[in-house]
Every structure is written in structure tokens, then in C-alpha cells.
Design a protein around this motif. Structure first.
Motif, PDB file in Angstrom:
ATOM      1  N   LEU A  12       3.162 -10.466   8.168  1.00  0.00           N
ATOM      2  CA  LEU A  12       2.073 -10.702   8.743  1.00  0.00           C
ATOM      3  C   LEU A  12       1.021  -9.689   9.199  1.00  0.00           C
ATOM      4  CD1 LEU A  12       3.355 -13.326  11.418  1.00  0.00           C
ATOM      5  CD2 LEU A  12       1.803 -13.808   9.608  1.00  0.00           C
ATOM      6  N   VAL A  13       1.679  -8.625   9.587  1.00  0.00           N
ATOM      7  CA  VAL A  13       0.716  -7.254   9.488  1.00  0.00           C
ATOM      8  C   VAL A  13       0.149  -7.086   8.371  1.00  0.00           C
ATOM      9  CG1 VAL A  13       0.799  -4.942   9.959  1.00  0.00           C
ATOM     10  CG2 VAL A  13       2.163  -6.451  11.637  1.00  0.00           C
ATOM     11  N   ILE A  14       0.516  -7.262   7.139  1.00  0.00           N
ATOM     12  CA  ILE A  14       0.101  -6.527   6.006  1.00  0.00           C
ATOM     13  C   ILE A  14      -1.122  -7.606   5.424  1.00  0.00           C
ATOM     14  CG2 ILE A  14       0.595  -6.641   3.534  1.00  0.00           C
ATOM     15  CD1 ILE A  14       3.609  -5.501   4.232  1.00  0.00           C
ATOM     16  N   GLU A  15      -0.602  -8.802   5.801  1.00  0.00           N
ATOM     17  CA  GLU A  15      -1.428  -9.792   5.525  1.00  0.00           C
ATOM     18  C   GLU A  15      -2.962  -9.669   6.248  1.00  0.00           C
ATOM     19  OE1 GLU A  15      -1.989 -12.392   3.476  1.00  0.00           O
ATOM     20  OE2 GLU A  15       0.239 -12.200   2.580  1.00  0.00           O
ATOM     21  N   ASP A  16      -2.810  -9.559   7.657  1.00  0.00           N
ATOM     22  CA  ASP A  16      -3.756  -9.042   8.522  1.00  0.00           C
ATOM     23  C   ASP A  16      -4.748  -7.889   8.058  1.00  0.00           C
ATOM     24  OD1 ASP A  16      -3.686 -11.351   9.915  1.00  0.00           O
ATOM     25  OD2 ASP A  16      -2.405 -10.434  11.605  1.00  0.00           O
ATOM     26  N   ILE A  17      -3.984  -6.933   7.664  1.00  0.00           N
ATOM     27  CA  ILE A  17      -4.749  -5.576   7.383  1.00  0.00           C
ATOM     28  C   ILE A  17      -5.585  -5.894   6.103  1.00  0.00           C
ATOM     29  CG2 ILE A  17      -4.260  -3.194   6.562  1.00  0.00           C
ATOM     30  CD1 ILE A  17      -2.045  -3.220   8.458  1.00  0.00           C
ATOM     31  N   ASN A  18      -4.810  -6.400   5.067  1.00  0.00           N
ATOM     32  CA  ASN A  18      -5.623  -6.607   3.668  1.00  0.00           C
ATOM     33  C   ASN A  18      -6.762  -7.455   3.849  1.00  0.00           C
ATOM     34  OD1 ASN A  18      -5.075  -8.881   1.148  1.00  0.00           O
ATOM     35  ND2 ASN A  18      -5.282  -6.827   0.596  1.00  0.00           N
ATOM     36  N   LYS A  19      -6.523  -8.569   4.734  1.00  0.00           N
ATOM     37  CA  LYS A  19      -7.482  -9.644   5.014  1.00  0.00           C
ATOM     38  C   LYS A  19      -8.936  -9.088   5.518  1.00  0.00           C
ATOM     39  CE  LYS A  19      -7.382 -12.857   8.096  1.00  0.00           C
ATOM     40  NZ  LYS A  19      -6.603 -13.834   8.965  1.00  0.00           N
ATOM     41  N   ASN A  20      -8.680  -8.093   6.632  1.00  0.00           N
ATOM     42  CA  ASN A  20      -9.828  -7.512   7.434  1.00  0.00           C
ATOM     43  C   ASN A  20     -10.186  -6.255   6.907  1.00  0.00           C
ATOM     44  OD1 ASN A  20      -9.938  -9.397   9.831  1.00  0.00           O
ATOM     45  ND2 ASN A  20      -7.839  -9.258   9.658  1.00  0.00           N
ATOM     46  N   ILE A  21      -9.539  -5.598   6.229  1.00  0.00           N
ATOM     47  CA  ILE A  21      -9.653  -4.059   6.060  1.00  0.00           C
ATOM     48  C   ILE A  21      -9.599  -3.974   4.287  1.00  0.00           C
ATOM     49  CG2 ILE A  21      -9.153  -1.503   6.354  1.00  0.00           C
ATOM     50  CD1 ILE A  21      -8.026  -2.634   8.872  1.00  0.00           C
ATOM     51  N   ASP A  22     -10.494  -2.998   4.013  1.00  0.00           N
ATOM     52  CA  ASP A  22     -10.411  -2.921   2.396  1.00  0.00           C
ATOM     53  C   ASP A  22      -9.263  -1.863   1.884  1.00  0.00           C
ATOM     54  OD1 ASP A  22     -11.147  -2.841  -0.225  1.00  0.00           O
ATOM     55  OD2 ASP A  22     -12.586  -1.113   0.103  1.00  0.00           O
ATOM     56  N   ILE A  23      -8.137  -2.540   2.055  1.00  0.00           N
ATOM     57  CA  ILE A  23      -6.718  -1.794   1.606  1.00  0.00           C
ATOM     58  C   ILE A  23      -5.870  -2.709   0.883  1.00  0.00           C
ATOM     59  CG2 ILE A  23      -4.774  -0.599   2.328  1.00  0.00           C
ATOM     60  CD1 ILE A  23      -6.115   0.192   4.839  1.00  0.00           C
ATOM     61  N   GLU A  24      -5.684  -2.312  -0.334  1.00  0.00           N
ATOM     62  CA  GLU A  24      -4.828  -3.198  -1.189  1.00  0.00           C
ATOM     63  C   GLU A  24      -3.459  -3.324  -0.531  1.00  0.00           C
ATOM     64  OE1 GLU A  24      -5.817  -4.991  -3.690  1.00  0.00           O
ATOM     65  OE2 GLU A  24      -7.916  -4.127  -3.705  1.00  0.00           O
ATOM     66  N   LYS A  25      -2.728  -4.682  -0.709  1.00  0.00           N
ATOM     67  CA  LYS A  25      -1.441  -4.812  -0.291  1.00  0.00           C
ATOM     68  C   LYS A  25      -0.365  -3.982  -0.783  1.00  0.00           C
ATOM     69  CE  LYS A  25      -1.448  -9.914   0.544  1.00  0.00           C
ATOM     70  NZ  LYS A  25      -1.040 -11.061   0.242  1.00  0.00           N
ATOM     71  N   ASP A  26      -0.716  -3.503  -1.901  1.00  0.00           N
ATOM     72  CA  ASP A  26       0.642  -2.505  -2.374  1.00  0.00           C
ATOM     73  C   ASP A  26       0.546  -1.014  -1.804  1.00  0.00           C
ATOM     74  OD1 ASP A  26       1.492  -4.454  -3.798  1.00  0.00           O
ATOM     75  OD2 ASP A  26       0.305  -3.791  -5.720  1.00  0.00           O
ATOM     76  N   ASP A  27      -0.817  -0.711  -1.185  1.00  0.00           N
ATOM     77  CA  ASP A  27      -1.098   0.565  -0.702  1.00  0.00           C
ATOM     78  C   ASP A  27      -0.832   0.384   0.834  1.00  0.00           C
ATOM     79  OD1 ASP A  27      -1.691   1.513  -3.019  1.00  0.00           O
ATOM     80  OD2 ASP A  27      -4.068   0.933  -2.624  1.00  0.00           O
ATOM     81  N   ILE A  28      -0.312  -0.628   1.438  1.00  0.00           N
ATOM     82  CA  ILE A  28      -0.385  -0.799   2.745  1.00  0.00           C
ATOM     83  C   ILE A  28       1.372  -0.587   3.222  1.00  0.00           C
ATOM     84  CG2 ILE A  28      -0.079  -2.190   4.919  1.00  0.00           C
ATOM     85  CD1 ILE A  28      -2.526  -3.945   3.445  1.00  0.00           C
ATOM     86  N   ILE A  29       1.464   0.357   3.929  1.00  0.00           N
ATOM     87  CA  ILE A  29       3.034   1.255   4.196  1.00  0.00           C
ATOM     88  C   ILE A  29       3.003   0.719   5.448  1.00  0.00           C
ATOM     89  CG2 ILE A  29       4.439   2.943   4.027  1.00  0.00           C
ATOM     90  CD1 ILE A  29       3.130   2.378   1.386  1.00  0.00           C
ATOM     91  N   VAL A  30       4.183  -0.191   5.841  1.00  0.00           N
ATOM     92  CA  VAL A  30       4.410  -0.551   7.054  1.00  0.00           C
ATOM     93  C   VAL A  30       5.951  -0.315   7.344  1.00  0.00           C
ATOM     94  CG1 VAL A  30       4.522  -2.662   8.694  1.00  0.00           C
ATOM     95  CG2 VAL A  30       2.727  -2.578   7.072  1.00  0.00           C
TER      96      VAL A  30
END
Length: 199
Positions: free
Chosen positions: A97-115
């Protein structure tokens, strides 16, 4: 406050700064945080289970300076098994859910989101998640240290070339001024000039 500690983990030239944050009514806290962000190579952003609109706003501000952000979701040790969903599955769902929210609202690709999920209490008994964060930071520092070394070498080579070019230019001007020299003198100067071309 600066605290010096002996640690194998804190390698040379690594500085970890705990900022006051930006979700504050104290103006100085926000100024200090933004000042540090401008100089930061990477940011560890701490979330409390879920991501809020305030978090999104802060992350967008951080992205103005760097997109190297490690997201840490805390209080994972408060999650328990529920009917039809284990603790691990619940944690995984929150992370997604965190990854989805960041990807949806901020210009960061899912693969680049480290959680990474962590729990302060559980970390004492099971350091798995903490070690994963440490390993990631280690690999990040090692990678960027190599890039920084390449950058320094490149700058040194560029400086050498600039010095050589400037020297060659001045010698060329000198040769033009001395056009009335004898043939032997000119040949000697040319040889000296060609020798300086070699770095």
C-alpha cells in the motif's frame, strides 16, 4: 548535538543525521531539515504504518534534492495475526500500500521504491529487517564511493589537460612572437613543444 561512537558499521566519511523533521510549528526545525536535505546523498524517511498526505508533501519536497530515499515503516511489532491473514501477510500488504501511494502521488517508479518494515522491540529479538536496511546502506555507500572516486579522477585528468592546453597555448604565442629566430632555434622550440604534448 554531535555524538561520536566506535562502530564497525559507521564507516569512514559516513555521517548519519537525525533531522528535526518538517511536520513542526517551529520554523527553525524546518529550516535545519531543508538545509541538511540539500546536502544529503540519501534520505531515510520514517513512516508510521501508513503514508499520509503530509508524508506525500514532505517526500515531494525531498525529491527536489534527491530521489535516493529509503522508506522505513515502523511499529511492525504491533501487528498480530488475524483471521485469514498472518502477521507476515499483513506487513506485506501494508508495504504494498505504501509503494502504491508513493508511486501514485510522486514521480518515482515502483521498482525504485525501497521500503523496509521495522519494529523497535522486535529488532532486539530478530534483527533481520534491521540487517536488511544496513546491508542496503552498505551497498549504496560502496557504489557511490566508487562513483565519487571516478568523479575525482575525472576532475584530476581534466585539470591536467586544462593546464597542458594553457601551457601549449602560451608556448604557441611565444613561437609566433619569435618568428625571426634561426631555423635551429625554431626546431629546438618545436621539439620542446612536442615533448610537452605528452601527459
Amino acid at each position: 548535538i554531535s555524538i561520536r561512537v566506535k562502530s564497525d558499521y559507521l564507516k569512514e566519511n559516513i555521517h548519519i543525521m537525525d533531522t528535526p523533521g518538517t511536520n513542526t510549528i517551529i520554523k527553525e526545525h524546518e529550516e535545519i531539515t531543508n538545509y541538511i536535505l540539500k546536502k544529503a546523498d540519501a534520505v531515510i524517511y520514517v513512516l508510521n504504518k501508513v503514508i499520509s498526505e503530509t508524508d506525500i508533501s514532505h517526500i515531494k519536497n525531498i525529491c527536489k534534492y534527491t530521489k535516493d530515499i529509503i522508506f522505513v515503516v515502523t511499529h511492525m511489532d504491533e501487528i498480530e495475526d488475524n483471521e485469514g491473514e498472518s502477521k507476515e501477510e499483513h506487513i506485506e500488504r501494508l508495504i504494498n500500500l505504501v509503494i502504491e501511494d508513493i508511486n501514485k502521488n510522486i514521480d518515482i517508479e515502483k521498482d525504485d521504491i525501497i521500503v523496509y518494515p521495522v519494529g523497535s522491540k522486535e529488532a532486539f529479538n530478530n534483527p533481520t529487517y534491521i540487517n536488511e536496511i544496513r546491508d542496503y546502506i552498505d551497498s549504496y555507500v560502496e557504489y557511490n564511493s566508487k562513483n565519487e572516486m571516478k568523479k575525482r579522477v575525472k576532475n584530476q585528468i581534466s585539470r591536467i589537460f586544462d593546464e597542458k592546453i594553457a601551457n601549449m597555448s602560451s608556448q604557441k604565442d611565444l613561437l609566433i612572437k619569435n618568428q625571426n629566430l634561426s631555423k635551429n632555434d625554431i626546431e629546438d622550440k618545436i621539439k620542446h613543444f612536442e615533448k610537452n604534448l605528452n601527459i
